[in-house]
Motif scaffolding. Structure first.
Motif, PDB file in Angstrom:
ATOM      1  N   UNK A  24       0.840  -1.206   0.000  1.00 18.23           N
ATOM      2  CA  UNK A  24       0.000   0.000   0.000  1.00 18.23           C
ATOM      3  C   UNK A  24       0.869   1.247   0.000  1.00 18.23           C
ATOM      4  N   UNK A  25       0.292   2.329  -0.511  1.00 16.52           N
ATOM      5  CA  UNK A  25       1.032   3.579  -0.663  1.00 16.52           C
ATOM      6  C   UNK A  25       1.689   4.057   0.624  1.00 16.52           C
ATOM      7  N   UNK A  26       0.993   3.902   1.769  1.00 17.46           N
ATOM      8  CA  UNK A  26       1.572   4.396   3.023  1.00 17.46           C
ATOM      9  C   UNK A  26       2.838   3.627   3.418  1.00 17.46           C
ATOM     10  N   UNK A  27       2.971   2.379   2.947  1.00 16.46           N
ATOM     11  CA  UNK A  27       4.169   1.594   3.244  1.00 16.46           C
ATOM     12  C   UNK A  27       5.198   1.660   2.113  1.00 16.46           C
ATOM     13  N   UNK A  28       4.760   2.004   0.907  1.00 18.66           N
ATOM     14  CA  UNK A  28       5.665   1.997  -0.243  1.00 18.66           C
ATOM     15  C   UNK A  28       6.809   2.991  -0.070  1.00 18.66           C
ATOM     16  N   UNK A  29       6.501   4.202   0.378  1.00 23.76           N
ATOM     17  CA  UNK A  29       7.551   5.212   0.581  1.00 23.76           C
ATOM     18  C   UNK A  29       8.579   4.706   1.595  1.00 23.76           C
ATOM     19  N   UNK A  30       8.080   4.077   2.656  1.00 18.79           N
ATOM     20  CA  UNK A  30       8.972   3.529   3.686  1.00 18.79           C
ATOM     21  C   UNK A  30       9.836   2.411   3.093  1.00 18.79           C
ATOM     22  N   UNK A  31       9.222   1.543   2.275  1.00 17.99           N
ATOM     23  CA  UNK A  31       9.959   0.428   1.671  1.00 17.99           C
ATOM     24  C   UNK A  31      11.066   0.933   0.756  1.00 17.99           C
ATOM     25  N   UNK A  32      10.767   1.927  -0.060  1.00 21.63           N
ATOM     26  CA  UNK A  32      11.779   2.473  -0.977  1.00 21.63           C
ATOM     27  C   UNK A  32      12.924   3.089  -0.179  1.00 21.63           C
ATOM     28  N   UNK A  33      12.615   3.824   0.879  1.00 19.65           N
ATOM     29  CA  UNK A  33      13.659   4.426   1.720  1.00 19.65           C
ATOM     30  C   UNK A  33      14.483   3.349   2.422  1.00 19.65           C
TER      31      UNK A  33
END
Length: 134
Positions: A25-34
């Motif tokens: 989900x979008x809220x976790x995607x940014x965290x995953x990429x970082x």
């Protein structure tokens, strides 16, 4: 196995694409990429002794552990809370991990020189992660 030890992530490719395929989900995607950047501080500790397999992932703010025996499925939480079933096997000098449940993927761990290379494939997308021993 030569890959036993603790490994620090130094590079990863196709992270955003694999996140989409895995249904992150979008809220976790940014965290995953970082997290999957070298600055993210991600490590994994591997211990394969006999038929016993232990993988401990240290990601920012969380430790995820999977302990099982070769060929025996074990449940493991994904970093976003979804549950995966993991099953490990040995193929020559490679440690193969099949994941199913929240998504289906195959992780192949192998040594290339002094680096641990992990290729993760889900559907038609592959990400390659490179780790160096700590």
């Amino acid at each position: 196995m030569d890959m036993n030890g603790t490994w620090k992530l130094v590079s990863a490719d196709n992270v955003s694409m694999i996140c989409d395929v895995l249904g992150i989900k979008d809220e976790f995607k940014k965290k995953a990429v970082a997290m999957m950047s070298p600055e993210g501080g991600v490590t994994q500790s591997i211990d394969v002794t006999g038929d016993n397999v232990s993988i401990v992932y240290n990601i920012p703010g969380k430790t995820i552990e999977c302990k099982t025996k070769l060929g025996q499925p074990a449940d493991m939480p994904f970093f976003d809370g979804r549950i995966l079933t993991c099953e490990f096997s040995i193929d020559g000098d490679k440690l193969v991990e099949k994941q199913s449940g929240a998504f289906d993927s195959v992780n192949i761990r192998e040594m290339k020189g002094k680096q641990l290379i992990i290729t993760m494939t889900s559907k038609d997308v592959t990400t390659t992660r490179v780790y160096e021993k700590v």
